[in-house]
Design a protein around this motif. Structure first.
Motif, PDB file in Angstrom:
ATOM      1  N   TRP A  11       0.856  -1.186   0.000  1.00 42.32           N
ATOM      2  CA  TRP A  11       0.000   0.000   0.000  1.00 42.32           C
ATOM      3  C   TRP A  11       0.891   1.233   0.000  1.00 42.32           C
ATOM      4  O   TRP A  11       1.529   1.537   1.000  1.00 42.32           O
ATOM      5  CB  TRP A  11      -0.910   0.016   1.245  1.00 42.32           C
ATOM      6  N   GLY A  12       0.940   1.928  -1.094  1.00 42.82           N
ATOM      7  CA  GLY A  12       1.802   3.105  -1.203  1.00 42.82           C
ATOM      8  C   GLY A  12       0.992   4.356  -1.420  1.00 42.82           C
ATOM      9  O   GLY A  12       0.023   4.624  -0.701  1.00 42.82           O
ATOM     10  N   PHE A  13       1.370   5.095  -2.461  1.00 45.91           N
ATOM     11  CA  PHE A  13       0.691   6.347  -2.776  1.00 45.91           C
ATOM     12  C   PHE A  13      -0.810   6.163  -2.993  1.00 45.91           C
ATOM     13  O   PHE A  13      -1.600   7.034  -2.667  1.00 45.91           O
ATOM     14  CB  PHE A  13       1.295   6.928  -4.070  1.00 45.91           C
ATOM     15  N   ALA A  31       9.836  12.501   7.104  1.00 46.41           N
ATOM     16  CA  ALA A  31       8.404  12.629   6.839  1.00 46.41           C
ATOM     17  C   ALA A  31       7.638  12.885   8.133  1.00 46.41           C
ATOM     18  O   ALA A  31       6.715  13.705   8.183  1.00 46.41           O
ATOM     19  CB  ALA A  31       7.887  11.366   6.154  1.00 46.41           C
ATOM     20  N   PHE A  32       8.045  12.189   9.203  1.00 50.07           N
ATOM     21  CA  PHE A  32       7.372  12.389  10.490  1.00 50.07           C
ATOM     22  C   PHE A  32       7.561  13.813  10.977  1.00 50.07           C
ATOM     23  O   PHE A  32       6.610  14.465  11.424  1.00 50.07           O
ATOM     24  CB  PHE A  32       7.911  11.398  11.522  1.00 50.07           C
ATOM     25  N   PHE A  92       1.094  13.865   4.730  1.00 48.65           N
ATOM     26  CA  PHE A  92       2.249  13.206   5.364  1.00 48.65           C
ATOM     27  C   PHE A  92       1.802  12.288   6.495  1.00 48.65           C
ATOM     28  O   PHE A  92       2.427  11.265   6.748  1.00 48.65           O
ATOM     29  CB  PHE A  92       3.273  14.233   5.854  1.00 48.65           C
ATOM     30  N   GLU A  93       0.706  12.657   7.174  1.00 52.30           N
ATOM     31  CA  GLU A  93       0.227  11.786   8.242  1.00 52.30           C
ATOM     32  C   GLU A  93      -0.052  10.393   7.685  1.00 52.30           C
ATOM     33  O   GLU A  93       0.389   9.376   8.222  1.00 52.30           O
ATOM     34  CB  GLU A  93      -1.058  12.363   8.857  1.00 52.30           C
ATOM     35  N   ARG A  94      -0.767  10.338   6.576  1.00 53.51           N
ATOM     36  CA  ARG A  94      -1.094   9.040   5.974  1.00 53.51           C
ATOM     37  C   ARG A  94       0.155   8.367   5.427  1.00 53.51           C
ATOM     38  O   ARG A  94       0.277   7.147   5.452  1.00 53.51           O
ATOM     39  CB  ARG A  94      -2.135   9.204   4.876  1.00 53.51           C
ATOM     40  N   TYR A  95       1.099   9.180   4.930  1.00 55.93           N
ATOM     41  CA  TYR A  95       2.337   8.602   4.401  1.00 55.93           C
ATOM     42  C   TYR A  95       3.127   7.945   5.521  1.00 55.93           C
ATOM     43  O   TYR A  95       3.675   6.850   5.362  1.00 55.93           O
ATOM     44  CB  TYR A  95       3.155   9.702   3.719  1.00 55.93           C
ATOM     45  N   VAL A  96       3.155   8.612   6.673  1.00 51.89           N
ATOM     46  CA  VAL A  96       3.892   8.056   7.824  1.00 51.89           C
ATOM     47  C   VAL A  96       3.212   6.777   8.298  1.00 51.89           C
ATOM     48  O   VAL A  96       3.865   5.787   8.615  1.00 51.89           O
ATOM     49  CB  VAL A  96       3.967   9.106   8.960  1.00 51.89           C
ATOM     50  N   ILE A 124       5.310   3.664   5.631  1.00 50.14           N
ATOM     51  CA  ILE A 124       6.474   3.571   6.520  1.00 50.14           C
ATOM     52  C   ILE A 124       6.318   2.418   7.501  1.00 50.14           C
ATOM     53  O   ILE A 124       7.276   1.707   7.796  1.00 50.14           O
ATOM     54  CB  ILE A 124       6.729   4.920   7.216  1.00 50.14           C
ATOM     55  N   SER A 125       5.072   2.191   7.985  1.00 46.83           N
ATOM     56  CA  SER A 125       4.866   1.054   8.881  1.00 46.83           C
ATOM     57  C   SER A 125       5.147  -0.248   8.146  1.00 46.83           C
ATOM     58  O   SER A 125       5.592  -1.222   8.741  1.00 46.83           O
ATOM     59  CB  SER A 125       3.431   1.036   9.394  1.00 46.83           C
ATOM     60  N   LEU A 126       4.853  -0.256   6.849  1.00 45.23           N
ATOM     61  CA  LEU A 126       5.005  -1.507   6.098  1.00 45.23           C
ATOM     62  C   LEU A 126       6.457  -1.822   5.748  1.00 45.23           C
ATOM     63  O   LEU A 126       6.790  -2.976   5.484  1.00 45.23           O
ATOM     64  CB  LEU A 126       4.171  -1.446   4.813  1.00 45.23           C
ATOM     65  N   THR A 127       7.318  -0.768   5.718  1.00 43.61           N
ATOM     66  CA  THR A 127       8.698  -1.043   5.293  1.00 43.61           C
ATOM     67  C   THR A 127       9.417  -1.981   6.255  1.00 43.61           C
ATOM     68  O   THR A 127      10.247  -2.768   5.841  1.00 43.61           O
ATOM     69  CB  THR A 127       9.528   0.245   5.138  1.00 43.61           C
TER      70      THR A 127
END
Lengths: 201, 486
Positions: free
Chosen positions: B90-92, B361-362, B401-405, B409-412
């Motif tokens: 799940w990315g962009f 990002a955070f 950025f909230e959703r990006y973080v 990032i959790s998935l990496t």
């Protein structure tokens, strides 16, 4: 055009035009007090108290919405219960048509997972209730209806802008056109008009 | 709209207005189409003047073409053109989906919740916000649709009898999402359309051209403003508001379940539903401000969308922003206090300045979403259009950025170090993102040109209420037309 009935223009109503909502409300009270029953008003904004003055009440819509909501909720849970193997169908014809359930064991949870099945049933409740509210409102109001005798009145052109129109309909038991016109004049409106039905309707 | 509301604030409607002047101010934006093409702005091309509408529509149109190109590339080649790959599935696409859905929450909140709370200041911004809701949900819907890889069989998501004999797995939050988002879209459109019916009647009666008369007559469905019709209409509106309020809360709750029901560190948190809903309101109000500032200037609506509105919208933004900020703090606290090594590792991965490739990002998120919105404490800044525009843009960036973080990032880095990885979006990810922003601008400016962007009849109600509350005072002509006064 004619289907054996008389479609020539007939008297439909007498309308009086007012400049403010308060003047309209005052006039409506007097009209009701004079004994007229089949009244309506046409206004650019909802004028509170008008339907009370007209002694007209209708709360069917609330029930329609409630029943639609109930239907959505039951439909949602029924669909989930049945497709998860609620009842086995032995009829092969239905199975061929894809109407058989498809039970799935997900993490050992019960086939009928009540809490997990809540969100779709909840969304269907809301969806059907909203349909009930919107389409119920339109249906009770008789809309869409592009033609209406009232649109023959010249003053109706401003009823959606800044004029407040009071109307006594010809269906009223006490309706006598000349008398109504005379009475409406006594309310000191901006204008009084006789409205006929359109040719062919 | 109903009952006996609290007295109207005088500053909600500035200037000498009558029923007819409200029709003219709002309705003529649509009926006088030449207004959109008045050359007022210099373009980079020498000697060529353009109108603000043409410029914005042009930008939107260009970006819509970028969107079409991106979608074509995607469908032609498959979703491999995007940056998602194991371990980051799940990315962009999902980041943008959640971002757009969030933006789409202000509309229903303003229309439904503020209607139930009898907040009359909603009257001049609700139509615009509802339009934003619909367009934002359209943009959002594109992402999961295309992420399925085969959008032409997207109807498989819905339960229908089929020869495979299969039904959806109703325990999955992703199936809940299908129900929630499609219901939200449908109900938002219905609510919007119901609100437009009396305004269509006003435009029908005001229109000069045959075409406009015909079009608005059709859209108004023969609305004639009968007292009986209004009675049912208000009844329907209040019930729609009553059922939309739990709906709007449920939609983002269910979107947050997509994560909270999973076991990925950083996702499995019970605070997600309320914190996502607050974030949605936050982002939605920011977007309303971002669009309201230029629109009121271009179309000279300063008397209808007043400083008071901006003040209150900024306060709502500040309040929801604080809830969201509290959510960030709680996430950090949970990760620390749970003692779960995977959660602690994820926390490190999110915020540490060393060995954490995405911590920028955070910190961007904390700056744009946590720190900058604090400017809204200052009354002077709530009245300053430049500051408001900067803050609301900053919030839009921050919410992204909230959703990006949270998502990629959790998935990496989740459980098994052997499966750690990186995520980097590709050109086509950016193409899709810019493209949906373009689609939003494109649709918004079409809306402004062809539909009344402020609710005409509710503004008249506000005017009447104001006349009743404050009498026929000096700064306000009464609701009566002049002929009647004389």
């Amino acid at each position: 055009m004619s289907h054996g009935r008389d479609t020539s223009p007939k008297p439909f109503a007498v309308v009086a035009e007012f400049g403010t909502a308060d003047a309209l409300l005052e006039a409506a009270k007097k009209t009701r007090a004079a004994g007229y029953r089949d009244m309506d008003a046409y206004t650019p904004i909802p004028v509170h108290g008008l339907t009370d003055v007209m002694e007209w009440h209708d709360d069917k819509l609330g029930w329609v919405v409630f029943l639609h909501g109930c239907a959505g909720f039951s439909l949602g849970y029924f669909l989930e219960w049945w497709t998860s193997g609620g009842i086995a169908i032995s009829n092969t014809a239905l199975q061929v048509n894809g109407l058989n359930p498809y039970p799935m064991n997900v993490g050992g949870k019960p086939l009928f997972s009540l809490p997990a099945f809540f969100p779709p049933a909840y969304e269907l409740t809301i969806l059907l209730a909203a349909f009930g509210a919107v389409f119920g409102m339109l249906a009770f109001n008789g809309l869409p209806k592009p033609h209406h005798p009232l649109f023959n009145a010249a003053c109706m052109g401003r009823a959606s802008s800044d004029r407040y129109i009071l109307c006594v309909e010809a269906t009223d038991p006490r309706y006598d056109e000349d008398e109504v016109v005379e009475f409406m004049r006594s309310l000191e409106p901006l204008s009084v008009e006789r409205v006929m039905t359109s040719e062919g309707y | 709209m109903s009952g006996n509301p609290t007295p109207v604030d005088k500053d909600l409607l500035v200037g000498q207005h009558t029923d007819a002047s409200l029709d003219a101010t709002i309705g003529d934006i649509i009926l006088d189409q030449s207004r959109h093409n008045e050359p007022q702005v210099k373009t980079p091309i020498k000697g060529l003047m353009s109108s603000p509408w043409q410029i914005m529509f042009g930008i939107g149109f260009l970006l819509v073409n970028v969107l079409l190109l991106s979608i074509t590339m995607l469908i032609w080649n498959g979703i491999g053109v995007w940056g998602n790959n194991q371990p980051v599935g799940w990315g962009f696409d999902i980041v943008n989906f959640v971002w757009w859905i969030g933006i789409g929450h202000a509309g229903t909140l303003i229309s439904a919740v503020l209607l139930l709370l009898r907040q009359r200041w909603r009257n001049s911004i609700n139509r615009m916000a509802e339009a934003m809701t619909i367009f934002a949900v359209m943009c959002a819907g594109l992402y999961p649709l295309l992420h399925t890889g085969r959008p032409w069989v997207a109807y498989w998501l819905f339960p229908y009898p089929n020869w495979l004999g299969m039904w959806p797995q109703f325990r999955s939050p992703l199936v809940w999402d299908v129900f929630a988002v499609s219901t939200y879209m449908t109900v938002s459109i219905l609510f919007w359309f119901v609100g437009l019916i009396p305004d269509f009647a006003t435009l029908r009666d005001r229109a000069k051209s045959k075409f406009a008369q015909f079009a608005f007559a059709g859209l108004s469905m023969g609305w004639r403003g009968s007292a009986k019709h209004w009675h049912r209409y208000e009844h329907a509106s209040i019930m729609l508001a009553g059922i939309s309020t739990p709906l709007v809360l449920s939609v983002h709750t269910i979107v947050s379940f997509d994560f909270a029901m999973g076991i990925v560190p950083g996702w499995n948190v019970t605070i997600f539903p309320p914190y996502f809903v607050a974030g949605a309101v936050f982002a939605g109000f920011a977007m309303v401000i971002t669009f309201a500032i230029p629109l009121r200037k271009i179309y000279k609506l300063e008397g209808l969308i007043t400083m008071k509105h901006f003040d209150w919208m900024a306060k709502v933004m500040l309040a929801t922003g604080l809830i969201v900020f509290y959510g960030y703090i709680m996430e950090v606290f949970y990760a620390y206090y749970s003692g779960v090594p995977f959660e602690t590792a994820l926390l490190h991965n999110r915020i540490a300045l060393k060995d954490a490739p995405y911590s920028w990002a955070f910190w961007t998120l904390i700056l744009t979403n946590g720190v900058i919105p604090q400017l809204m404490w200052v009354p002077k800044f709530r009245q300053n259009m430049t500051v408001l525009l900067i803050v609301s843009t900053s919030i839009s960036i921050g919410m992204w950025f909230e959703r990006y973080v949270i998502i990629p990032i959790s998935l990496t880095r989740d459980y098994v170090p052997g499966a750690f990885g990186f995520y980097s979006p590709t050109l086509w990810d950016f193409g899709m993102f810019l493209g949906t922003i373009g689609l939003f601008i494109f649709l918004m400016f079409l809306f402004v040109r062809f539909l009344p962007m402020i609710n005409i009849f509710e503004m008249k109600e506000l005017l009447h209420q104001k006349t009743h509350d404050h009498g026929h005072d000096e700064d306000h002509a009464s609701g009566q037309p002049e002929e009647v006064l004389s």
